[in-house]
Scaffold this motif. Structure first.
Motif, short mmCIF file in Angstrom:
data_model
loop_
_atom_site.label_atom_id
_atom_site.label_comp_id
_atom_site.label_asym_id
_atom_site.label_seq_id
_atom_site.Cartn_x
_atom_site.Cartn_y
_atom_site.Cartn_z
N UNK A 270 11.74 9.35 4.26
CA UNK A 270 10.95 10.46 3.74
C UNK A 270 10.89 11.57 4.78
N UNK A 271 10.95 12.76 4.30
CA UNK A 271 10.99 13.90 5.19
C UNK A 271 9.65 14.19 5.85
N UNK A 272 8.55 14.08 5.10
CA UNK A 272 7.26 14.50 5.60
C UNK A 272 6.28 13.37 5.88
N UNK A 273 6.73 12.13 5.77
CA UNK A 273 5.83 11.01 6.00
C UNK A 273 6.53 9.90 6.78
N UNK A 274 5.75 9.20 7.58
CA UNK A 274 6.25 8.03 8.30
C UNK A 274 6.07 6.82 7.40
N UNK A 275 7.07 5.98 7.31
CA UNK A 275 6.97 4.74 6.56
C UNK A 275 6.48 3.66 7.52
N UNK A 276 5.38 3.00 7.17
CA UNK A 276 4.74 2.03 8.06
C UNK A 276 4.73 0.64 7.45
N UNK A 277 4.13 -0.30 8.15
CA UNK A 277 4.08 -1.70 7.71
C UNK A 277 3.38 -1.85 6.37
N UNK A 278 3.81 -2.82 5.61
CA UNK A 278 3.13 -3.16 4.35
C UNK A 278 2.44 -4.52 4.48
N UNK A 279 2.51 -5.11 5.65
CA UNK A 279 1.90 -6.43 5.88
C UNK A 279 0.46 -6.25 6.33
N UNK A 280 -0.43 -7.02 5.73
CA UNK A 280 -1.84 -7.02 6.11
C UNK A 280 -2.16 -8.39 6.66
N UNK B 135 -3.45 0.56 10.25
CA UNK B 135 -3.92 1.17 9.01
C UNK B 135 -4.99 2.18 9.38
N UNK B 136 -4.64 3.47 9.39
CA UNK B 136 -5.53 4.53 9.84
C UNK B 136 -6.09 5.34 8.67
N UNK B 137 -7.28 5.95 8.86
CA UNK B 137 -7.85 6.80 7.81
C UNK B 137 -6.85 7.87 7.36
N UNK B 138 -6.75 8.04 6.05
CA UNK B 138 -5.84 9.04 5.49
C UNK B 138 -4.48 8.50 5.13
N UNK B 139 -4.16 7.27 5.57
CA UNK B 139 -2.87 6.68 5.21
C UNK B 139 -2.80 6.47 3.70
N UNK B 140 -1.61 6.62 3.15
CA UNK B 140 -1.39 6.47 1.71
C UNK B 140 -0.80 5.09 1.46
N UNK B 141 -1.32 4.39 0.45
CA UNK B 141 -0.89 3.04 0.12
C UNK B 141 -0.42 3.01 -1.33
N UNK B 142 0.77 2.45 -1.56
CA UNK B 142 1.31 2.26 -2.90
C UNK B 142 1.27 0.76 -3.19
N UNK B 143 0.66 0.38 -4.32
CA UNK B 143 0.53 -1.04 -4.62
C UNK B 143 0.52 -1.27 -6.12
N UNK B 144 0.69 -2.54 -6.50
CA UNK B 144 0.61 -2.93 -7.90
C UNK B 144 1.57 -2.18 -8.80
N UNK C 298 -9.23 -3.79 2.74
CA UNK C 298 -7.78 -3.98 2.72
C UNK C 298 -7.42 -5.46 2.84
N UNK C 299 -8.17 -6.19 3.65
CA UNK C 299 -7.87 -7.61 3.86
C UNK C 299 -8.14 -8.46 2.62
N UNK C 300 -8.87 -7.93 1.62
CA UNK C 300 -9.13 -8.66 0.38
C UNK C 300 -8.09 -8.41 -0.69
N UNK C 301 -7.16 -7.51 -0.42
CA UNK C 301 -6.15 -7.17 -1.42
C UNK C 301 -5.27 -8.36 -1.73
N UNK C 302 -5.10 -8.66 -3.01
CA UNK C 302 -4.16 -9.71 -3.41
C UNK C 302 -2.94 -9.10 -4.08
N UNK C 303 -3.03 -7.82 -4.45
CA UNK C 303 -1.91 -7.11 -5.07
C UNK C 303 -0.87 -6.78 -4.02
N UNK C 304 0.42 -6.97 -4.30
CA UNK C 304 1.44 -6.63 -3.31
C UNK C 304 1.41 -5.14 -2.95
N UNK C 305 1.58 -4.85 -1.67
CA UNK C 305 1.65 -3.47 -1.20
C UNK C 305 3.11 -3.12 -1.04
#
Length: 79
Positions: free
Chosen positions: A1-11, A22-31, A60-67
């Protein structure tokens, strides 16, 4: 991605170093195409997302949906 860093999806709930990624303002795609944002609440990261009929906030640690994606905007200094 040109304008975003791709980070870990593991919690890892018991790994404080992982949770610092996992910092404030980070965007998460899930489900099934859901998008959330990491809140600015301190401690364990929380995800704010919209599930009808209301928006909700979950640890975030309670998420069961795949990120599927975790992104952070890149900012450039204009100096």
């Amino acid at each position: 991605m040109r304008y975003a860093l791709s980070l870990t999806t593991k919690v890892k709930a018991r790994n404080s170093e992982n949770l610092k990624e996992w910092q404030p303002g980070d965007i998460v795609i899930f489900g099934q195409g859901h998008v959330g944002i990491i809140s600015d609440k301190r401690g364990i990261p929380y995800v704010i997302h919209n599930i009808k009929p209301l928006a909700s906030i979950l640890k975030l640690s309670y998420f069961t949906t795949p990120i599927y994606g975790h992104y952070r905007w890149k900012f450039k200094n204009k100096t």
